[in-house]
Design an enzyme around this catalytic site. Structure first.
Site, PDB file in Angstrom:
ATOM      1  N   THR A  51     -29.545   5.253  -3.461  1.00  0.00           N
ATOM      2  CA  THR A  51     -29.697   4.740  -2.099  1.00  0.00           C
ATOM      3  C   THR A  51     -31.192   4.510  -1.886  1.00  0.00           C
ATOM      4  OG1 THR A  51     -27.729   5.925  -1.353  1.00  0.00           O
ATOM      5  CG2 THR A  51     -29.236   5.262   0.380  1.00  0.00           C
ATOM      6  N   ARG A  61     -21.959  -1.303   6.602  1.00  0.00           N
ATOM      7  CA  ARG A  61     -21.332  -0.446   5.587  1.00  0.00           C
ATOM      8  C   ARG A  61     -20.219  -1.221   4.881  1.00  0.00           C
ATOM      9  NH1 ARG A  61     -22.266   4.020   2.444  1.00  0.00           N
ATOM     10  NH2 ARG A  61     -20.658   5.614   2.600  1.00  0.00           N
ATOM     11  N   SER A 109     -20.535   8.123   5.402  1.00  0.00           N
ATOM     12  CA  SER A 109     -21.851   8.069   4.772  1.00  0.00           C
ATOM     13  C   SER A 109     -22.708   9.240   5.240  1.00  0.00           C
ATOM     14  CB  SER A 109     -22.530   6.757   5.164  1.00  0.00           C
ATOM     15  OG  SER A 109     -23.866   6.736   4.728  1.00  0.00           O
ATOM     16  N   SER A 110     -23.737   9.507   4.473  1.00  0.00           N
ATOM     17  CA  SER A 110     -24.759  10.479   4.902  1.00  0.00           C
ATOM     18  C   SER A 110     -26.069   9.795   5.265  1.00  0.00           C
ATOM     19  CB  SER A 110     -25.035  11.492   3.784  1.00  0.00           C
ATOM     20  OG  SER A 110     -23.887  12.226   3.497  1.00  0.00           O
ATOM     21  N   GLY A 166     -30.490  10.204  -1.174  1.00  0.00           N
ATOM     22  CA  GLY A 166     -30.258  11.568  -1.659  1.00  0.00           C
ATOM     23  C   GLY A 166     -28.863  12.104  -1.393  1.00  0.00           C
ATOM     24  N   GLY A 167     -27.870  11.222  -1.171  1.00  0.00           N
ATOM     25  CA  GLY A 167     -26.490  11.690  -0.997  1.00  0.00           C
ATOM     26  C   GLY A 167     -26.403  12.704   0.131  1.00  0.00           C
ATOM     27  N   ASN A 197     -24.634   3.256  -3.651  1.00  0.00           N
ATOM     28  CA  ASN A 197     -24.190   4.600  -4.024  1.00  0.00           C
ATOM     29  C   ASN A 197     -24.879   5.081  -5.290  1.00  0.00           C
ATOM     30  OD1 ASN A 197     -22.903   6.911  -3.294  1.00  0.00           O
ATOM     31  ND2 ASN A 197     -20.979   6.424  -4.273  1.00  0.00           N
ATOM     32  N   ASP A 217     -17.357   7.390  -1.825  1.00  0.00           N
ATOM     33  CA  ASP A 217     -17.746   8.132  -0.621  1.00  0.00           C
ATOM     34  C   ASP A 217     -16.542   8.452   0.268  1.00  0.00           C
ATOM     35  OD1 ASP A 217     -20.397   8.578  -1.090  1.00  0.00           O
ATOM     36  OD2 ASP A 217     -21.150   6.991   0.189  1.00  0.00           O
TER      37      ASP A 217
HETATM   38  N1  GLY Z   1     -23.731   6.360  -0.624  1.00  0.00           N
HETATM   39  C1  GLY Z   1     -24.491   7.323   0.006  1.00  0.00           C
HETATM   40  C2  GLY Z   1     -24.129   7.513   1.439  1.00  0.00           C
HETATM   41  O1  GLY Z   1     -23.731   6.588   2.089  1.00  0.00           O
HETATM   42  O2  GLY Z   1     -24.206   8.589   1.929  1.00  0.00           O
END
Ligand code: GLY
Length: 562
Positions: free
Chosen positions: A372, A97, A443-444, A463-464, A392, A414
């Site tokens: 993503t 990350r 993050s997701s 998909g965020g 992102n 984020d």
């Molecule tokens: N940038 C999308 C995530 O990390 O959730």
């Protein structure tokens, strides 16, 4: 309401042992790869055929995705690689990350009145975290792979140097981000022709990126994080208003993290730990649902309960989750079946729970990235990788430091740009995810393995904030109905993230009768207006030996078994 709580521990314990023995020692008849770009899937296969293992293939697939799908991920971004090593069953998440630069401050995106400056955390070099993807590739290759980076990065280098035909999605996305991308000449020169996107089929050539990838292949970590590339990255970002230093790059480190593990109805779930919120939310939602006999229920009730589980799992995200090297994330509590039992106790079978009546309401600060990318790999030894990579939003920050070919992420968005805003209950949201130097933004991204006596699935998606609900729905389809990869990726989707207090859904996900029934229970429904997500999955059924690699039909990807 059914209360099946006493069964939970029995189910969990027996399953985890069964799943462990079923997976160990098995060898698939074929290798399989699914990714969002056919060229990336082929690149991974090329590396497997050259004698590489799944970890080498993961390097090839993720680096190639960065070349052919630069709107989703790339060398200027980061990602998580969830690994399973077949010979000893070892599992780990390699955390590449991005981190906040040392000069980052908690309020760096706020004006003098303390309000967020529009787009400051999204557009241009100030929005970019220090990239982790290249360090992740080096780590994968040197610690887990079998081939040198000069081999596993070769397909990405070739495609950057010689070019590849612009796809329909590429042209459409370039048209969408035309204004942003044309602000800075280096990216505009690569991706536009006199300010306009190329035509479909026209070659996109990235010579600077090919050079940067070659330096990484030749010099390893130093090829990107020190020396000529690092100097150009820092000079370029600073000249355009950024705050990166050479030391930020030189001090970047990949982390190895123990995956989150949970159990649900005979399946072991292995997923992404913090700084992803994904694994915690998936396991928590499944723990909530474990108290219901979901498969025996009618469709409306099932969907109502899944929505209520999503609502409760997402509620905790803003309050508790952040970079575990900076904040204490109460993992034991959030993952405990008793905690889920408490959440479940508040669910009514006949009524939606308004989000603002849940205890400890916090202001929800969601990761909003819609781009993503995800890929899944299984090799013939049974090694596997679920990789979710990101810069992102579409094309990240849109900024490319001259002479590097590196399109920078806008992952700084984020973070909670403005944490600590008290709500009506005087609680604050987002402190766990406030900006600090060297910190990873929450993050997701949710690369996930599902393991049972019957088989295996590897899945994930972009998909965020919706990543987590998509992986949850895919997991439920696999666990309840034995869905194959092809069925999982095609599944219609619905989503609730606590706030806003509404169910977002793809048109096909809820038929008229179910919509009416959910609305009469008090759910607010909002059609998403378009399909969303790009799930890439592999399934392996032990009894038939069938291996299925499938790319989401909503986009341009490719699943291959060979
Ligand atoms: N940038 C999308 C995530 O990390 O959730």
């Amino acid at each position: 309401m059914k209360n099946l709580l006493p069964g939970i521990f029995v189910v969990s314990v027996s399953i985890s042992m069964a799943a462990a023995s079923a997976v160990a020692g098995e060898r698939p008849q074929k290798a399989a790869i699914a990714s969002a770009s056919p060229l990336a899937t082929e690149a991974g296969m090329e590396i497997l055929e050259a004698g590489g293992n799944a970890f080498d293939a993961a390097v090839a697939v993720s680096a190639t995705l960065g070349v052919t799908e630069p709107y989703g991920s790339g060398i200027g971004g980061g990602g998580f690689w969830l690994l399973h090593r077949a010979h000893d069953g070892f599992k780990v998440m390699v955390d590449g990350r991005e981190v906040a630069p040392a000069a980052a401050t908690r309020d760096m995106y706020l004006d003098e009145d303390g309000e967020p400056v529009p787009r400051l955390s999204v557009d241009g070099p100030l929005a970019a975290g220090i990239p982790g993807a290249p360090a992740g590739w080096v780590h994968l290759a040197t610690k887990y792979g079998r081939l040198p980076l000069s081999v596993s990065l070769a397909p990405a280098i070739r495609l950057a140097r010689d070019g590849f035909p612009a796809t329909h999605h590429m042209v459409r996305n370039l048209a969408y981000k035309k204004e942003l991308m044309n602000r800075w000449p280096a990216a505009a020169e690569v991706f536009y022709r006199d300010g306009e996107p190329p035509r479909e089929g026209e070659l996109i050539v990235q010579p600077d990126l090919a050079r940067t990838l070659t330096l990484l292949a030749e010099q390893g970590i130093d090829g990107f994080y020190r020396g000529d590339v690092a100097r150009k990255l820092v000079e370029g970002t600073r000249a355009a208003g950024g705050i990166w230093t050479l030391d930020d790059l030189a001090s970047y480190r990949v982390k190895e993290r123990e995956p989150v593990v949970g159990h649900y109805r005979g399946t072991r779930i292995v997923s992404a730990p913090p700084p992803s919120s994904g694994g915690v939310l998936i396991v928590n939602a499944l723990n909530i649902l474990a108290g219901f006999e979901l498969p025996a229920m009618k469709e409306t009730t099932q969907k109502h309960l899944v929505i209520e589980a999503m609502r409760r799992a997402y509620r905790d995200r803003a309050e508790f989750l952040g970079d575990p090297d900076f904040v204490d994330v109460p993992m034991d509590r959030l993952l405990h079946p008793f905690y889920a039992a408490g959440q479940r106790a508040g669910i009514r079978m006949d009524k939606a729970t308004p989000s603002d009546t849940l205890p400890g309401v916090v202001r929800q600060v969601m990761a909003g990235g819609t781009q993503t990318t995800h890929f899944s790999v299984l090799d013939r030894e049974g090694n596997r990788v679920g990789g979710t990579m990101s810069i992102n939003f579409w094309f990240g920050s849109g900024f490319m430091p001259p002479g590097t070919g590196v399109l920078l992420n806008n992952e700084m968005d984020d973070f909670s740009v403005k944490p600590g805003v008290p709500n009506g209950y005087e609680l604050v949201g987002g402190d766990a995810n406030e900006i600090a130097p060297g910190k990873r933004m929450l993050s997701s991204m949710t690369p996930t393995f599902l393991e049972s006596e019957d088989g295996l699935a590897i899945l994930g998606t972009p998909g965020g904030s919706r990543i987590i609900s998509m992986v949850l729905l895919g997991s439920l389809a696999r666990i309840h109905d034995g869905a194959s990869a092809t069925e999982m990726v095609a599944l219609p989707r619905y989503h609730h993230q606590y706030l806003p207090d509404a169910v977002f859904f793809e048109e096909q996900a809820l038929d008229g009768e179910v919509r009416g029934a959910l609305e009469s229970m008090g759910h607010v429904l909002r059609a998403s207006g378009r399909n969303y997500g790009n799930l890439q999955a592999i399934t392996w059924d032990y009894e038939t030996g069938r291996i299925d690699a499938a790319a989401d039909p909503r986009a341009e990807g490719l699943g291959l078994e060979r």
